[in-house]
Design a protein around this motif. Structure first.
Motif, PDB file in Angstrom:
ATOM      1  N   ILE A   1       0.844  -1.192   0.000  1.00 21.06           N
ATOM      2  CA  ILE A   1       0.000   0.000   0.000  1.00 21.06           C
ATOM      3  C   ILE A   1       0.878   1.241   0.000  1.00 21.06           C
ATOM      4  N   SER A   2       0.577   2.184  -0.907  1.00 18.17           N
ATOM      5  CA  SER A   2       1.208   3.504  -0.894  1.00 18.17           C
ATOM      6  C   SER A   2       0.127   4.531  -0.585  1.00 18.17           C
TER       7      SER A   2
ATOM      8  N   GLN B   1      -3.040   0.361  -3.988  1.00 19.01           N
ATOM      9  CA  GLN B   1      -2.448  -0.975  -3.960  1.00 19.01           C
ATOM     10  C   GLN B   1      -1.440  -1.045  -5.103  1.00 19.01           C
ATOM     11  N   VAL B   2      -0.256  -1.536  -4.796  1.00 19.65           N
ATOM     12  CA  VAL B   2       0.821  -1.591  -5.787  1.00 19.65           C
ATOM     13  C   VAL B   2       1.131  -3.049  -6.111  1.00 19.65           C
ATOM     14  N   LEU B   3       0.998  -3.397  -7.392  1.00 25.25           N
ATOM     15  CA  LEU B   3       1.260  -4.761  -7.838  1.00 25.25           C
ATOM     16  C   LEU B   3       1.655  -4.733  -9.308  1.00 25.25           C
ATOM     17  N   ASN B   4       2.762  -5.417  -9.629  1.00 29.98           N
ATOM     18  CA  ASN B   4       3.229  -5.513 -11.016  1.00 29.98           C
ATOM     19  C   ASN B   4       3.366  -4.141 -11.682  1.00 29.98           C
TER      20      ASN B   4
ATOM     21  N   GLN C   1       1.908  -1.453 -11.172  1.00 32.21           N
ATOM     22  CA  GLN C   1       0.654  -0.720 -11.350  1.00 32.21           C
ATOM     23  C   GLN C   1       0.155  -0.291  -9.970  1.00 32.21           C
ATOM     24  N   ALA C   2      -0.287   0.963  -9.856  1.00 32.28           N
ATOM     25  CA  ALA C   2      -0.850   1.488  -8.615  1.00 32.28           C
ATOM     26  C   ALA C   2      -2.336   1.743  -8.827  1.00 32.28           C
ATOM     27  N   ILE C   3      -3.183   1.023  -8.071  1.00 29.62           N
ATOM     28  CA  ILE C   3      -4.635   1.150  -8.214  1.00 29.62           C
ATOM     29  C   ILE C   3      -5.231   1.581  -6.883  1.00 29.62           C
ATOM     30  N   SER C   4      -6.100   2.564  -6.919  1.00 28.60           N
ATOM     31  CA  SER C   4      -6.798   3.039  -5.732  1.00 28.60           C
ATOM     32  C   SER C   4      -8.298   2.780  -5.891  1.00 28.60           C
ATOM     33  N   LEU C   5      -8.785   1.753  -5.230  1.00 33.76           N
ATOM     34  CA  LEU C   5      -8.093   0.582  -4.705  1.00 33.76           C
ATOM     35  C   LEU C   5      -8.505  -0.623  -5.516  1.00 33.76           C
ATOM     36  N   ARG C   6      -7.617  -1.594  -5.657  1.00 34.29           N
ATOM     37  CA  ARG C   6      -7.885  -2.754  -6.506  1.00 34.29           C
ATOM     38  C   ARG C   6      -9.026  -3.616  -5.966  1.00 34.29           C
ATOM     39  N   ASN C   7      -9.005  -3.926  -4.677  1.00 33.60           N
ATOM     40  CA  ASN C   7      -9.925  -4.921  -4.117  1.00 33.60           C
ATOM     41  C   ASN C   7     -11.127  -4.332  -3.398  1.00 33.60           C
ATOM     42  N   ALA C   8     -11.272  -3.011  -3.446  1.00 35.61           N
ATOM     43  CA  ALA C   8     -12.427  -2.362  -2.815  1.00 35.61           C
ATOM     44  C   ALA C   8     -13.383  -1.867  -3.897  1.00 35.61           C
TER      45      ALA C   8
END
Length: 310
Positions: free
Chosen positions: A37-38, A57-60, A62-69
């Motif tokens: 998490i950033s 969420q940072v993965l591969n 890629q930064a997504i706000s938020l991937r799982n929410a």
């Protein structure tokens, strides 16, 4: 970085408090996420008051706000000037570039959750973000003691039919999660609907946030006919997150009965919005679901996703 008395930080401010921030921004929710998490904050320097917060969420790369929410975009505690917002976003882009991130994705909340963010979305385009997706979302405003005035004539008749059949509504204990989850999954399979969350994840969230994840059921006698798992997202919004009902009861439409009782729950606990969630199927509008939500008094808005390649 400090901008006109406002400090931009990539560190957890610790004791600083948020007022109506959705639970997806809370430390208990963030701690259960397995990916990195950033977090970024805009803080008024003299009072140490949080003005803006966003988590990625940072993965591969890629930064997504938020991937799982359901969402996790930029939360505004207070209105700010456009120049401050743009400086804050430039600060975020610079920091994420330094972590070798190659794409930023921001999943915004529906506009019913806040009053300020819509003032700044044009700035995202100016900064190089593109509006990559618009999901249709519905919510019901809690304006009257009963939902009846907001229902279409058809839904009023179906609600009365459910009441005459003596259907019962009740809030269940968290110990009933497995039984209710399996019921919802079975109902969704009957209707060829997707299941977006695992039992293990829901169990974990209910243990971490027991006051925020709630189970509601409708019964015909002893028979379970409709159920949902709701999220108290903040002190204003109840989110009807994971609902379904028995296909054999479609002529009654127990989902109308369920929503009516959720509306009354909101009235009782002084919640102002019943969020019915998105009305999408495979990234396209689900016309049948949209029609149903319109008939129960739902107000359609957009839940937008913005992205930027770095």
């Amino acid at each position: 970085m400090i901008f006109a008395g406002i400090e931009f930080s990539a560190h957890n401010p610790g004791s600083l408090q948020l007022n109506s921030c959705p639970i997806y921004y809370s430390q208990p929710y963030l701690k259960q996420i397995e990916t990195e998490i950033s977090s970024f904050y805009a803080i008024k320097k003299d009072t140490q008051q949080i003005l803006i917060v966003i988590h990625f969420q940072v993965l591969n790369n890629q930064a997504i706000s938020l991937r799982n929410a359901p969402f996790g975009g930029i939360h505004f505690e207070h209105a700010i000037e456009t120049s401050v917002f743009e400086a804050f976003m430039n600060f975020i882009v610079t920091k994420l570039k330094s972590k070798r991130i190659n794409e930023i994705v921001i999943k915004t909340a529906p506009p019913c959750y806040h009053d300020h963010s819509h003032l700044h979305w044009e700035s995202l385009n100016k900064l190089g973000f593109t509006n990559s997706q618009d999901d249709i979302n519905h919510h019901i405003e809690i304006a009257q003691p009963k939902i009846t005035e907001q229902l279409s004539h058809m839904q009023k008749r179906r609600l009365e039919k459910c009441k005459k059949a003596n259907f019962q509504f009740r809030k269940e204990s968290p110990t009933e999660l497995k039984r209710v989850y399996n019921f919802i999954v079975d109902c969704r399979k009957e209707k060829q609907q997707s299941v977006s969350v695992s039992l293990n994840k829901l169990d974990r969230l209910m243990r971490l946030l027991p006051d925020s994840y709630l189970i509601f059921c409708c019964y015909d006698g002893q028979r379970l006919i409709a159920a949902t798992i709701c999220v108290v997202v903040n002190d204003l919004v109840l989110y009807n997150f994971f609902p379904s009902s028995k296909a054999t009861y479609n002529t009654y439409s127990p989902m109308v009965f369920l929503i009516s009782n959720l509306y009354e729950y909101c009235v009782h606990y002084n919640l102002k919005i019943l969020d019915l969630g998105t009305s999408m199927l495979d990234n396209a509008p689900n016309d049948k679901l949209i029609a149903f939500k319109n008939r129960v008094g739902g107000i359609a808005t957009k839940r937008s996703i913005y992205s930027m390649k770095l």
